[in-house]
Design an enzyme around this catalytic site. Structure first.
Site, PDB file in Angstrom:
ATOM      1  CG  HIS A  28      33.122  35.006  40.523  1.00 42.76           C
ATOM      2  ND1 HIS A  28      33.475  34.129  41.503  1.00 42.76           N
ATOM      3  CD2 HIS A  28      34.247  35.710  40.243  1.00 42.76           C
ATOM      4  CE1 HIS A  28      34.749  34.272  41.810  1.00 42.76           C
ATOM      5  NE2 HIS A  28      35.245  35.239  41.062  1.00 42.76           N
ATOM      6  CE  LYS A  52      44.383  33.024  42.465  1.00 44.60           C
ATOM      7  NZ  LYS A  52      43.029  33.590  42.399  1.00 44.60           N
ATOM      8  NE  ARG A 101      36.877  41.943  43.147  1.00 45.63           N
ATOM      9  CZ  ARG A 101      37.686  41.077  43.691  1.00 45.63           C
ATOM     10  NH1 ARG A 101      37.265  40.334  44.685  1.00 45.63           N
ATOM     11  NH2 ARG A 101      38.925  40.930  43.253  1.00 45.63           N
ATOM     12  CB  SER A 139      37.340  32.916  45.576  1.00 48.51           C
ATOM     13  OG  SER A 139      36.478  33.154  44.498  1.00 48.51           O
TER      14      SER A 139
HETATM   15  N1  COA Z   1      33.324  39.221  42.272  1.00 51.64           N
HETATM   16  C1  COA Z   1      33.942  38.532  43.246  1.00 51.64           C
HETATM   17  N2  COA Z   1      35.237  38.188  43.195  1.00 51.64           N
HETATM   18  C2  COA Z   1      35.913  38.536  42.088  1.00 51.64           C
HETATM   19  C3  COA Z   1      35.342  39.239  41.040  1.00 51.64           C
HETATM   20  C4  COA Z   1      33.978  39.577  41.155  1.00 51.64           C
HETATM   21  N3  COA Z   1      33.332  40.254  40.195  1.00 51.64           N
HETATM   22  N4  COA Z   1      36.277  39.448  40.090  1.00 51.64           N
HETATM   23  C5  COA Z   1      37.395  38.890  40.555  1.00 51.64           C
HETATM   24  N5  COA Z   1      37.187  38.338  41.761  1.00 51.64           N
HETATM   25  C6  COA Z   1      38.160  37.681  42.628  1.00 51.64           C
HETATM   26  C7  COA Z   1      38.467  36.283  42.241  1.00 51.64           C
HETATM   27  O1  COA Z   1      37.577  35.361  42.877  1.00 51.64           O
HETATM   28  C8  COA Z   1      39.858  36.126  42.771  1.00 51.64           C
HETATM   29  O2  COA Z   1      39.760  36.002  44.168  1.00 51.64           O
HETATM   30  P1  COA Z   1      40.782  35.111  44.974  1.00 51.64           P
HETATM   31  O3  COA Z   1      42.153  35.588  44.617  1.00 51.64           O
HETATM   32  O4  COA Z   1      40.345  35.398  46.342  1.00 51.64           O
HETATM   33  O5  COA Z   1      40.509  33.716  44.515  1.00 51.64           O
HETATM   34  C9  COA Z   1      40.491  37.481  42.541  1.00 51.64           C
HETATM   35  O6  COA Z   1      39.412  38.379  42.505  1.00 51.64           O
HETATM   36  C10 COA Z   1      41.259  37.579  41.264  1.00 51.64           C
HETATM   37  O7  COA Z   1      40.370  37.221  40.228  1.00 51.64           O
HETATM   38  P2  COA Z   1      40.861  37.009  38.745  1.00 51.64           P
HETATM   39  O8  COA Z   1      41.480  38.228  38.236  1.00 51.64           O
HETATM   40  O9  COA Z   1      39.730  36.413  37.983  1.00 51.64           O
HETATM   41  O10 COA Z   1      42.032  35.992  38.936  1.00 51.64           O
HETATM   42  P3  COA Z   1      42.007  34.482  38.898  1.00 51.64           P
HETATM   43  O11 COA Z   1      43.252  34.018  39.515  1.00 51.64           O
HETATM   44  O12 COA Z   1      40.750  33.900  39.426  1.00 51.64           O
HETATM   45  O13 COA Z   1      42.065  34.170  37.318  1.00 51.64           O
HETATM   46  C11 COA Z   1      43.001  34.194  35.140  1.00 51.64           C
HETATM   47  C12 COA Z   1      43.005  34.826  36.495  1.00 51.64           C
HETATM   48  C13 COA Z   1      43.334  32.707  35.227  1.00 51.64           C
HETATM   49  C14 COA Z   1      41.644  34.332  34.508  1.00 51.64           C
HETATM   50  C15 COA Z   1      44.001  34.960  34.275  1.00 51.64           C
HETATM   51  O14 COA Z   1      45.241  34.977  34.940  1.00 51.64           O
HETATM   52  C16 COA Z   1      44.162  34.336  32.937  1.00 51.64           C
HETATM   53  O15 COA Z   1      43.358  34.561  32.051  1.00 51.64           O
HETATM   54  N6  COA Z   1      45.223  33.536  32.775  1.00 51.64           N
HETATM   55  C17 COA Z   1      45.464  32.784  31.557  1.00 51.64           C
HETATM   56  C18 COA Z   1      46.897  32.925  31.109  1.00 51.64           C
HETATM   57  C19 COA Z   1      47.045  34.166  30.267  1.00 51.64           C
HETATM   58  O16 COA Z   1      46.408  34.339  29.268  1.00 51.64           O
HETATM   59  N7  COA Z   1      47.950  35.023  30.733  1.00 51.64           N
HETATM   60  C20 COA Z   1      48.211  36.277  30.074  1.00 51.64           C
HETATM   61  C21 COA Z   1      47.212  37.303  30.514  1.00 51.64           C
HETATM   62  S1  COA Z   1      47.685  38.888  29.897  1.00 51.64           S
END
Ligand code: COA
Length: 172
Positions: A28, A52, A101, A139
């Site tokens: 991140h 989650k 990624r 994560s």
């Molecule tokens: N480096 C390391 N890990 C990364 C990464 C990076 N550059 N990018 C993503 N990841 C990891 C995250 O840590 C996460 O890992 P985990 O599942 O092991 O915890 C995974 O990849 C998914 O990441 P992400 O896509 O950021 O998902 P998230 O669950 O952490 O967050 C939200 C998602 C909350 C940001 C997204 O669902 C959101 O914006 N929701 C709001 C509601 C909304 O607007 N919904 C409509 C969307 S169209």
């Protein structure tokens, strides 16, 4: 020279980087630090994450991100709940930044950016390819390795490492 002086209207460009950050990893940080070079301001939006069961509370995830990014003056960390596009609008931001990624990320991210653009056509999503040396980090894997007593020192920054060690110690 300010980054904003290159834009036609000389406006401040604010980007939002959202995630659960349970915890924030060096993957991140790679994306956030690069975004901070590109945009005037970057807001880290830490999701409440109803979807989650998190190891760290919302307050802890916000505090850890603040500690890890304390050296970035144009990065701000805030909690958020609800739609990401509404948060972006409320912050007067223009851009959503996402790290990519792998092909798996790409498929999911394409759908999300398309949907967010449908909801808020004025907000664009910018993708950053995660740097090769942190591409394997997630994560979930960091939490698992820490819980099983493995070394996560190359995967997270010092404040996150301390907090993880504290959490793991209190679980035993
Ligand atoms: N480096 C390391 N890990 C990364 C990464 C990076 N550059 N990018 C993503 N990841 C990891 C995250 O840590 C996460 O890992 P985990 O599942 O092991 O915890 C995974 O990849 C998914 O990441 P992400 O896509 O950021 O998902 P998230 O669950 O952490 O967050 C939200 C998602 C909350 C940001 C997204 O669902 C959101 O914006 N929701 C709001 C509601 C909304 O607007 N919904 C409509 C969307 S169209």
């Amino acid at each position: 020279m300010s980054k904003s002086t290159n834009t036609a209207v000389n406006a401040v460009v604010t980007a939002v980087y959202s995630g659960t950050f349970d915890p924030l990893t060096l993957g991140h940080e790679d994306a956030i630090r690069r975004a901070a070079q590109m945009f005037d301001q970057v807001i880290i939006a830490v999701a409440v994450a109803h979807h989650k069961k998190t190891l760290f509370s919302l307050d802890e995830r916000v505090a850890l991100a603040q500690a890890a990014l304390a050296d970035c003056p144009n990065v701000k960390v805030l909690p958020f709940d609800g739609l990401i596009v509404e948060f972006v609008r409320a912050q007067n931001a223009q851009v959503i930044v996402r790290g990519l990624r792998s092909v798996t990320d790409y498929d999911y991210e394409t759908q999300m950016s398309g949907m967010n653009r449908h909801l808020a056509p004025e907000v664009d999503t910018v993708f950053l390819h995660t740097s090769a040396h942190v591409q394997h980090i997630s994560s979930t894997l960091v939490r698992e390795i820490a819980k099983l007593g493995g070394d996560v020192s190359g995967l997270v920054s010092a404040p996150v490492l301390n907090a993880l060690q504290g959490k793991v110690a209190t679980k035993h």
